[in-house]
Design a protein around this motif. Sequence first.
Motif, mmCIF file in Angstrom:
data_model
loop_
_atom_site.group_PDB
_atom_site.id
_atom_site.type_symbol
_atom_site.label_atom_id
_atom_site.label_comp_id
_atom_site.label_asym_id
_atom_site.label_seq_id
_atom_site.Cartn_x
_atom_site.Cartn_y
_atom_site.Cartn_z
ATOM 1 N N ASP A 224 -58.995 24.315 30.164
ATOM 2 C CA ASP A 224 -58.346 25.348 28.955
ATOM 3 C C ASP A 224 -57.158 26.689 28.711
ATOM 4 O O ASP A 224 -56.621 26.563 28.916
ATOM 5 N N ILE A 225 -58.811 27.087 28.820
ATOM 6 C CA ILE A 225 -58.731 28.840 28.823
ATOM 7 C C ILE A 225 -57.716 28.936 30.577
ATOM 8 O O ILE A 225 -57.132 29.578 30.097
ATOM 9 N N LEU A 226 -58.579 28.557 31.476
ATOM 10 C CA LEU A 226 -57.866 28.834 32.575
ATOM 11 C C LEU A 226 -56.152 28.418 33.096
ATOM 12 O O LEU A 226 -55.614 29.440 33.055
ATOM 13 N N ARG A 227 -55.946 27.618 32.237
ATOM 14 C CA ARG A 227 -54.405 26.667 31.934
ATOM 15 C C ARG A 227 -52.901 27.475 31.221
ATOM 16 O O ARG A 227 -52.788 27.987 30.966
ATOM 17 N N HIS A 228 -54.485 28.188 30.198
ATOM 18 C CA HIS A 228 -53.636 29.050 29.280
ATOM 19 C C HIS A 228 -53.423 30.492 29.668
ATOM 20 O O HIS A 228 -52.196 30.845 29.699
ATOM 21 N N PHE A 229 -53.763 31.067 30.530
ATOM 22 C CA PHE A 229 -53.530 32.753 31.432
ATOM 23 C C PHE A 229 -53.146 32.213 32.503
ATOM 24 O O PHE A 229 -52.110 33.141 33.056
ATOM 25 N N GLY A 230 -52.896 30.500 33.037
ATOM 26 C CA GLY A 230 -52.610 30.612 34.239
ATOM 27 C C GLY A 230 -50.418 30.185 34.148
ATOM 28 O O GLY A 230 -49.767 29.934 34.639
ATOM 29 N N ASP A 231 -50.669 30.735 32.511
ATOM 30 C CA ASP A 231 -48.795 29.621 32.247
ATOM 31 C C ASP A 231 -47.883 30.596 32.642
ATOM 32 O O ASP A 231 -47.873 31.732 32.634
ATOM 33 N N GLU A 232 -47.241 30.088 33.130
ATOM 34 C CA GLU A 232 -45.686 31.314 34.418
ATOM 35 C C GLU A 232 -45.392 32.465 33.490
ATOM 36 O O GLU A 232 -44.376 33.341 33.535
ATOM 37 N N GLU A 233 -44.822 31.516 32.077
ATOM 38 C CA GLU A 233 -43.413 31.792 30.798
ATOM 39 C C GLU A 233 -44.969 32.613 29.996
ATOM 40 O O GLU A 233 -44.078 33.537 30.345
ATOM 41 N N LYS A 234 -45.684 32.377 30.162
ATOM 42 C CA LYS A 234 -45.815 33.156 29.003
ATOM 43 C C LYS A 234 -47.128 34.355 29.791
ATOM 44 O O LYS A 234 -46.934 35.612 28.849
ATOM 45 N N PHE A 235 -47.412 34.397 30.677
ATOM 46 C CA PHE A 235 -47.597 35.106 31.491
ATOM 47 C C PHE A 235 -47.429 35.677 32.976
ATOM 48 O O PHE A 235 -47.728 35.455 33.742
ATOM 49 N N PRO A 236 -45.325 36.137 32.924
ATOM 50 C CA PRO A 236 -44.972 36.279 34.190
ATOM 51 C C PRO A 236 -45.320 37.167 34.893
ATOM 52 O O PRO A 236 -45.391 36.304 36.267
ATOM 53 N N TYR A 237 -46.218 38.224 34.874
ATOM 54 C CA TYR A 237 -46.660 38.258 36.062
ATOM 55 C C TYR A 237 -47.657 38.601 36.487
ATOM 56 O O TYR A 237 -48.746 39.034 36.394
ATOM 57 N N GLY A 238 -48.670 37.355 35.635
ATOM 58 C CA GLY A 238 -49.766 37.033 36.127
ATOM 59 C C GLY A 238 -50.295 37.057 34.694
ATOM 60 O O GLY A 238 -50.294 38.062 32.846
ATOM 61 N N PRO A 239 -52.182 37.021 34.802
ATOM 62 C CA PRO A 239 -53.078 37.573 33.694
ATOM 63 C C PRO A 239 -52.808 38.308 32.743
ATOM 64 O O PRO A 239 -52.252 39.565 34.287
ATOM 65 N N PRO A 240 -53.015 38.792 32.166
ATOM 66 C CA PRO A 240 -53.144 40.187 31.298
ATOM 67 C C PRO A 240 -54.154 41.846 32.606
ATOM 68 O O PRO A 240 -54.946 40.741 33.184
ATOM 69 N N SER A 241 -53.706 42.448 32.122
ATOM 70 C CA SER A 241 -54.161 43.250 34.039
ATOM 71 C C SER A 241 -55.647 44.310 33.654
ATOM 72 O O SER A 241 -56.693 43.755 34.597
ATOM 73 N N ASN A 242 -55.900 42.777 32.553
ATOM 74 C CA ASN A 242 -58.414 43.711 32.071
ATOM 75 C C ASN A 242 -58.426 41.810 32.835
ATOM 76 O O ASN A 242 -59.582 42.068 33.514
ATOM 77 N N ILE A 243 -57.743 41.126 32.789
ATOM 78 C CA ILE A 243 -58.146 39.817 33.309
ATOM 79 C C ILE A 243 -58.309 40.144 35.095
ATOM 80 O O ILE A 243 -59.214 40.035 35.632
#
Length: 110
Positions: A47-66
């Motif tokens: 679920d954590i990986l799916r959250h950060f892999g969401d293209e709509e929420k994070f269109p440019y990928g995960p946040p920069s620190n991740i």
Amino acid sequence: MLLAAVICLLIGFGFAADARGKWINSAGLLFDVSGVIQLHISGLFEDILRHFGDEEKFPYGPPSNITRKIIDNPDVPVRMWLRNNLFFEATTAFYLLLAGFVFQLIGTWV
């Protein structure tokens, strides 16, 4: 695993007066390992990986620190292989948890 934890707890509180702390500590370790296994089975990590892999929420990928934590550097392939296997591989995490559990259990009874 959970059944073994409950049995250790019952032995610790009920029957083993001379090694009570060891049995209760062993039960705690077994509960810890059972909890981590349950988190994996329940899909928390996915679920954590799916959250950060969401293209709509994070269109440019995960946040920069991740992103900085998961980008490979081709100039140092050995270091990247070690880092990827030690920090990002679920199988390695499971074996590290298992080794930690075994060493703690041995330390309790030695």
